[in-house]
Write a protein that holds these residues in place. Structure first.
Motif, PDB file in Angstrom:
ATOM      1  N   ASP A   1       0.851  -1.200   0.000  1.00 15.34           N
ATOM      2  CA  ASP A   1       0.000   0.000   0.000  1.00 15.34           C
ATOM      3  C   ASP A   1       0.887   1.251   0.000  1.00 15.34           C
ATOM      4  OD1 ASP A   1      -3.222   0.490   0.981  1.00 15.34           O
ATOM      5  OD2 ASP A   1      -1.834   2.183   1.099  1.00 15.34           O
TER       6      ASP A   1
ATOM      7  N   PRO B   1       0.839   3.075   4.005  1.00 15.08           N
ATOM      8  CA  PRO B   1       0.627   1.933   4.905  1.00 15.08           C
ATOM      9  C   PRO B   1       0.040   2.323   6.254  1.00 15.08           C
ATOM     10  CG  PRO B   1       2.966   2.403   4.608  1.00 15.08           C
ATOM     11  CD  PRO B   1       2.244   3.268   3.647  1.00 15.08           C
TER      12      PRO B   1
ATOM     13  N   HIS C   1       1.632  -3.669   5.136  1.00 17.06           N
ATOM     14  CA  HIS C   1       0.298  -3.364   4.580  1.00 17.06           C
ATOM     15  C   HIS C   1       0.337  -3.691   3.085  1.00 17.06           C
ATOM     16  CE1 HIS C   1      -3.301  -0.318   4.315  1.00 17.06           C
ATOM     17  NE2 HIS C   1      -3.543  -1.459   3.692  1.00 17.06           N
TER      18      HIS C   1
ATOM     19  N   LEU D   1      -1.745  -5.019  -0.376  1.00 16.43           N
ATOM     20  CA  LEU D   1      -3.057  -5.089  -1.033  1.00 16.43           C
ATOM     21  C   LEU D   1      -3.034  -6.239  -2.031  1.00 16.43           C
ATOM     22  CD1 LEU D   1      -3.446  -1.279  -1.848  1.00 16.43           C
ATOM     23  CD2 LEU D   1      -4.588  -2.530   0.005  1.00 16.43           C
TER      24      LEU D   1
ATOM     25  N   THR E   1     -11.598  -6.088   3.771  1.00 17.34           N
ATOM     26  CA  THR E   1     -12.017  -5.574   2.475  1.00 17.34           C
ATOM     27  C   THR E   1     -13.131  -4.565   2.708  1.00 17.34           C
ATOM     28  OG1 THR E   1     -12.766  -6.099   0.243  1.00 17.34           O
ATOM     29  CG2 THR E   1     -13.549  -7.564   1.989  1.00 17.34           C
TER      30      THR E   1
ATOM     31  N   HIS F   1     -10.360  -5.370  -3.508  1.00 10.54           N
ATOM     32  CA  HIS F   1      -9.030  -5.630  -2.958  1.00 10.54           C
ATOM     33  C   HIS F   1      -9.139  -6.069  -1.505  1.00 10.54           C
ATOM     34  CE1 HIS F   1     -10.005  -1.356  -2.537  1.00 10.54           C
ATOM     35  NE2 HIS F   1      -9.343  -1.370  -1.384  1.00 10.54           N
TER      36      HIS F   1
ATOM     37  N   HIS G   1      -6.976  -5.991   2.035  1.00 13.84           N
ATOM     38  CA  HIS G   1      -5.847  -5.427   2.774  1.00 13.84           C
ATOM     39  C   HIS G   1      -5.292  -6.527   3.683  1.00 13.84           C
ATOM     40  CE1 HIS G   1      -6.970  -1.030   2.196  1.00 13.84           C
ATOM     41  NE2 HIS G   1      -8.135  -1.598   1.944  1.00 13.84           N
TER      42      HIS G   1
ATOM     43  N   LEU H   1      -2.897  -6.569   6.813  1.00  6.92           N
ATOM     44  CA  LEU H   1      -2.207  -5.695   7.764  1.00  6.92           C
ATOM     45  C   LEU H   1      -1.507  -6.570   8.798  1.00  6.92           C
ATOM     46  CD1 LEU H   1      -5.260  -3.383   8.140  1.00  6.92           C
ATOM     47  CD2 LEU H   1      -3.070  -2.581   7.306  1.00  6.92           C
TER      48      LEU H   1
END
Ligand code: 5GP
Length: 116
Positions: free
Chosen positions: A32, A35, A40, A42, A89, A103, A105, A107
């Motif tokens: 990302d 972030p 992070h 995607l 998401t 997408h 994510h 984390l």
């Protein structure tokens, strides 16, 4: 309706660069740009779909499985399975979705705070 000019469509067409983490025939994973945690990432499928629900409507069972197995592959590759991670998401206006290409994510890398 899918907007071909959304930022992730441009990344898929290589019109703008990304910091790639993993790519296969069906999906692309990248860091990302802004972030929200130490890690992070995607993950996006390579075909046009706007949200999680749209993805499930348009993808066949094999593609759905392949996509989520790729999510797990990335989790393995970046070694976060045992330390933990959060998958998110966002969908639509109430979900706070900014980019209208489905997408996920990923984390991780530190304790992820509460959602609110
Ligand atoms: P959403 O709010 O739609 O769930 O998340 C969109 C995410 O895309 C945000 O976390 C944002 O930082 C990220 N993002 C937006 N534009 C770009 C970009 O050009 N490159 C990358 N790598 N990420 C982006």
């Amino acid at each position: 309706m899918y907007d071909e000019n959304n930022i992730f469509a441009k990344i898929l067409r290589k019109e703008i660069p990304c910091d790639k983490v993993h790519e296969d025939e069906f999906s692309l994973f990248f860091n990302d740009i802004n972030p929200q945690a130490k890690i992070h990432v995607l993950g996006i499928p390579k075909f046009p779909c706007t949200t999680f629900s749209d993805f499930l409507k348009k993808a066949d069972d094999e593609n759905i499985t392949t996509f989520f197995k790729s999510v797990q592959l990335v989790i393995n590759n970046i070694n976060i399975e045992h330390t933990g991670y959060r998958l998110i998401t966002n969908s639509g206006e109430d979900g706070g979705q900014e980019v209208a290409h489905f997408h996920i994510h990923i984390l991780a890398g530190e304790k992820i705070g509460s959602l609110r």
